[in-house]
Design a protein around this motif. Structure first.
Motif, short mmCIF file in Angstrom:
data_model
loop_
_atom_site.label_atom_id
_atom_site.label_comp_id
_atom_site.label_asym_id
_atom_site.label_seq_id
_atom_site.Cartn_x
_atom_site.Cartn_y
_atom_site.Cartn_z
N ARG A 23 -14.13 88.94 10.97
CA ARG A 23 -14.50 88.43 9.66
C ARG A 23 -13.69 89.15 8.58
O ARG A 23 -13.18 90.24 8.80
CB ARG A 23 -15.99 88.62 9.39
N ALA A 24 -13.61 88.50 7.42
CA ALA A 24 -12.95 89.08 6.25
C ALA A 24 -13.98 89.24 5.13
O ALA A 24 -14.81 88.35 4.90
CB ALA A 24 -11.80 88.19 5.79
N LEU A 38 -7.24 87.27 0.25
CA LEU A 38 -8.41 87.04 1.09
C LEU A 38 -8.31 85.70 1.81
O LEU A 38 -8.61 85.60 3.01
CB LEU A 38 -9.68 87.09 0.26
N ALA A 58 -8.23 85.68 5.96
CA ALA A 58 -9.26 84.96 6.71
C ALA A 58 -8.65 83.86 7.57
O ALA A 58 -9.08 83.63 8.71
CB ALA A 58 -10.29 84.37 5.75
N TRP A 108 -15.36 84.34 6.08
CA TRP A 108 -15.13 85.26 4.98
C TRP A 108 -16.26 85.17 3.96
O TRP A 108 -17.00 84.21 3.90
CB TRP A 108 -13.81 84.95 4.28
N CYS A 120 -11.22 94.15 5.23
CA CYS A 120 -11.61 94.12 3.83
C CYS A 120 -10.38 94.19 2.94
O CYS A 120 -9.38 94.81 3.30
CB CYS A 120 -12.53 95.30 3.50
#
Length: 278
Positions: free
Chosen positions: A165-166, A153, A157, A197, A144
């Protein structure tokens, strides 16, 4: 790594990774003798560019949103002390900072410059942030991060190994446009968009730099800053309390803006097109 402890997390474990995403964004943006970029009066990006310029010996120009106010606040005073030359744009003009017309106007004023976008989010920044997952020292399922402009982000990702996962937490109100920005940045950096993501837009707590008593109390209890990090962490806690994460999920929360990663010299970037093991 430090672990976030909160009863509302249940069996979800959250590990805090302190990381200077501003330095990662800059790493592959270095190389030009004169760099111009944009930011508000308290921009961490402006500070980071100024510090990199002093460290590596290139000129820096900061175009600041709004009118000049003297004496300079601590952020701009730091940038100026690093040798950054400060310029100002009124808010109407600042909204056009991304246009070719504004780029031409700035180059007419400042000469041959490399122009970095606000927040430093471009294809080169994505490649720098794609190196972050390789530095995570614990096993994890989800990474996160706070989201302001989308570059961090997009890079995280892109650099994730298969099966991870992001999840980004928007710090802006009305941030539905950010998904398009992340996709655009990945496409510019790698020619395609990953499907690993998503962005949470429900934990902005009123908008950028806005706060609530709940957010203030959480930030004070965990000793984190409120604009970015507290929103992400409280968002994770809230989602966990509502069962959004499967039991036993291991989350790495990237605590951004920490001076732990130096701005390195130009190197070979990584990401989901690099062929390197993750």
């Amino acid at each position: 790594m430090e672990e976030l402890l909160d009863p509302a997390l249940g069996s979800v474990r959250v590990f805090l990774m302190h990381d200077d995403n501003k330095a990662r964004k800059l790493r592959y943006n270095l190389g030009h003798p004169r760099v111009l970029t944009f930011g508000g009066a308290y921009s961490n990006h402006i500070r980071a560019v100024a510090a990199a310029g002093r460290r590596h010996g290139f000129e820096t120009i900061g175009v600041i949103r709004g009118e000049e106010r003297l004496p300079l606040n601590p952020s701009l005073a730091y940038a100026a002390a690093c040798g950054m030359r400060l310029d100002y744009l009124d808010r109407v003009s600042y909204r056009r900072k991304h246009t070719p017309e504004m780029a031409a106007r700035l180059r007419e004023r400042w000469g041959d410059v490399a122009i970095l976008p606000e927040g430093g989010s471009n294809a080169a920044a994505v490649r720098g942030c794609a190196e972050l997952p390789a530095d995570i020292p614990v096993g994890y399922d989800v990474v996160c991060c706070p989201v302001g402009t989308g570059g961090t982000l997009a890079g995280i990702a892109a650099g994730l190994p298969p099966g991870r996962r992001a999840l980004g937490f928007a710090v802006l109100k009305g941030a539905g446009f950010l998904a398009g920005e992340v996709a655009r940045l990945q496409r510019e950096a790698y020619g395609r968009v990953s499907d690993n993501w998503e962005i949470d837009v429900d934990h902005h707590f009123g908008g950028y730099a806005r706060t609530t008593p709940e957010l203030d109390a959480f930030a004070a209890r965990h000793r984190v800053e409120r604009v970015y990090v507290a929103k992400m962490l409280l968002g994770i806690v809230d989602l966990a309390s509502r069962g959004a994460f499967p039991a036993g999920t291991r989350v790495v929360a990237v605590v951004t803006g920490q001076p732990s990663t130096p701005v390195a010299e130009w190197g070979a970037p990584t990401g989901f097109d690099s062929g390197e093991p993750r």
